[in-house]
Design a protein around this motif. Structure first.
Motif, mmCIF file in Angstrom:
data_model
loop_
_atom_site.group_PDB
_atom_site.id
_atom_site.type_symbol
_atom_site.label_atom_id
_atom_site.label_comp_id
_atom_site.label_asym_id
_atom_site.label_seq_id
_atom_site.Cartn_x
_atom_site.Cartn_y
_atom_site.Cartn_z
ATOM 1 N N UNK A 105 -2.928 6.993 -4.096
ATOM 2 C CA UNK A 105 -1.747 6.151 -3.909
ATOM 3 C C UNK A 105 -2.098 4.922 -3.072
ATOM 4 N N UNK A 106 -2.888 5.127 -2.027
ATOM 5 C CA UNK A 106 -3.271 4.022 -1.146
ATOM 6 C C UNK A 106 -4.160 3.015 -1.863
ATOM 7 N N UNK A 107 -5.126 3.519 -2.618
ATOM 8 C CA UNK A 107 -6.039 2.629 -3.343
ATOM 9 C C UNK A 107 -5.287 1.813 -4.387
ATOM 10 N N UNK A 108 -4.390 2.460 -5.120
ATOM 11 C CA UNK A 108 -3.646 1.740 -6.156
ATOM 12 C C UNK A 108 -2.701 0.711 -5.532
ATOM 13 N N UNK A 109 -2.178 1.002 -4.353
ATOM 14 C CA UNK A 109 -1.357 -0.003 -3.663
ATOM 15 C C UNK A 109 -2.212 -1.206 -3.294
ATOM 16 N N UNK A 110 -3.456 -0.949 -2.900
ATOM 17 C CA UNK A 110 -4.361 -2.056 -2.618
ATOM 18 C C UNK A 110 -4.620 -2.900 -3.851
ATOM 19 N N UNK A 111 -4.786 -2.251 -4.998
ATOM 20 C CA UNK A 111 -4.989 -2.984 -6.251
ATOM 21 C C UNK A 111 -3.759 -3.810 -6.607
ATOM 22 N N UNK A 112 -2.584 -3.225 -6.396
ATOM 23 C CA UNK A 112 -1.342 -3.964 -6.648
ATOM 24 C C UNK A 112 -1.262 -5.199 -5.751
ATOM 25 N N UNK A 113 -1.675 -5.045 -4.501
ATOM 26 C CA UNK A 113 -1.648 -6.175 -3.572
ATOM 27 C C UNK A 113 -2.584 -7.294 -4.022
ATOM 28 N N UNK A 114 -3.759 -6.916 -4.520
ATOM 29 C CA UNK A 114 -4.723 -7.923 -4.968
ATOM 30 C C UNK A 114 -4.163 -8.721 -6.138
ATOM 31 N N UNK A 115 -3.612 -8.007 -7.123
ATOM 32 C CA UNK A 115 -3.067 -8.684 -8.306
ATOM 33 C C UNK A 115 -1.890 -9.577 -7.928
ATOM 34 N N UNK A 116 -0.974 -9.044 -7.127
ATOM 35 C CA UNK A 116 0.203 -9.834 -6.748
ATOM 36 C C UNK A 116 -0.189 -11.035 -5.893
ATOM 37 N N UNK A 117 -1.201 -10.871 -5.036
ATOM 38 C CA UNK A 117 -1.661 -11.995 -4.217
ATOM 39 C C UNK A 117 -2.274 -13.089 -5.077
ATOM 40 N N UNK A 118 -3.033 -12.694 -6.096
ATOM 41 C CA UNK A 118 -3.619 -13.683 -7.000
ATOM 42 C C UNK A 118 -2.533 -14.446 -7.751
ATOM 43 N N UNK A 119 -1.523 -13.713 -8.222
ATOM 44 C CA UNK A 119 -0.409 -14.366 -8.912
ATOM 45 C C UNK A 119 0.326 -15.297 -7.949
#
Length: 228
Positions: free
Chosen positions: A175-189
């Motif tokens: 859950x923590x790792x996938x939240x990190x991935x979500x943060x990366x994608x949303x930050x790029x957008x």
């Protein structure tokens, strides 16, 4: 126990039927949605929106700081020195904050998540002010960077408790790792959005404040239904 049985059954079914690849698998926990609590979707979705707004607003703030530094400092060495001092002072502020707050993050993680968003937006406001007061560049930039460090620490500490609540079974790390991935994608957008907006409207404070408002609203909605 019933939840763990459901997860195992879902995993067995998925392994026998799921042969395709979806980009969402990179962003969602394994065995989603049965591996997390029902409120996870709302939390992750609104956090994604909030992160986009926050990242876009940060572009405005960063460009404002560059503008202020260019107005205030003429020599490259002086500019780099001011930038390093800004980071150093800001990091020290983050250390002081964490030493004072300590274990209080666990008592009300939803509050601290919102505080982290509000503090980050406050740092953007200070950065937007910097071009108007170039002589106060170092002070404004240092305080702004300190607020960003405070925001990062508050968000990281409080999210640990929230993720532990949302995870079902032994999947906290996932859950923590996938939240990190979500943060990366949303930050790029968000950064792409911010760059596009600044290229059209320039350092328009109204747009930056609207993005900050979106950041706060998204953060509030993401945790409003979480009972922890």
């Amino acid at each position: 126990m019933a939840q763990l049985v459901q997860i195992r059954h879902h995993r067995d079914t998925r392994e026998s039927t799921d042969t395709g690849f979806s980009p969402l698998k990179l962003l969602l926990p394994v065995d989603y949605p049965v591996s997390v609590r029902p409120e996870y979707a709302r939390y992750a979705g609104w956090q994604f929106v909030a992160s986009i707004c926050g990242s876009a607003a940060s572009v405005f703030g960063t460009q404002a700081l560059f503008c202020a530094a260019g107005m205030d400092v003429s020599a490259p060495l002086a500019a780099s020195t001011a930038w390093v001092l800004k980071d150093g002072i800001g990091q020290f502020g983050g250390i002081m904050f964490s030493s004072v707050v300590g274990t209080r993050f666990d008592t009300n993680p939803r509050l601290w998540i919102f505080v982290s968003a509000a503090v980050l937006d406050a740092s953007v406001v200070l950065e937007m002010i910097a071009p108007m007061a170039p002589s106060a560049f170092l002070m404004l930039a240092s305080v702004s960077n300190g607020l960003k460090n405070v925001s990062f620490l508050a968000a990281s500490a409080s999210r640990a408790t929230i993720h532990s609540h949302l995870a079902l079974g032994k999947n906290l790390a996932d859950v923590t790792v996938k939240k990190g991935s979500q943060n990366i994608v949303s930050s790029m957008i968000g950064m792409g959005t911010g760059i596009a907006l600044t290229s059209v409207v320039g350092l328009e404070s109204f747009v930056a404040m609207a993005l900050c408002a979106g950041h706060l609203i998204g953060t509030h909605l993401s945790v409003s239904k979480i009972t922890v």
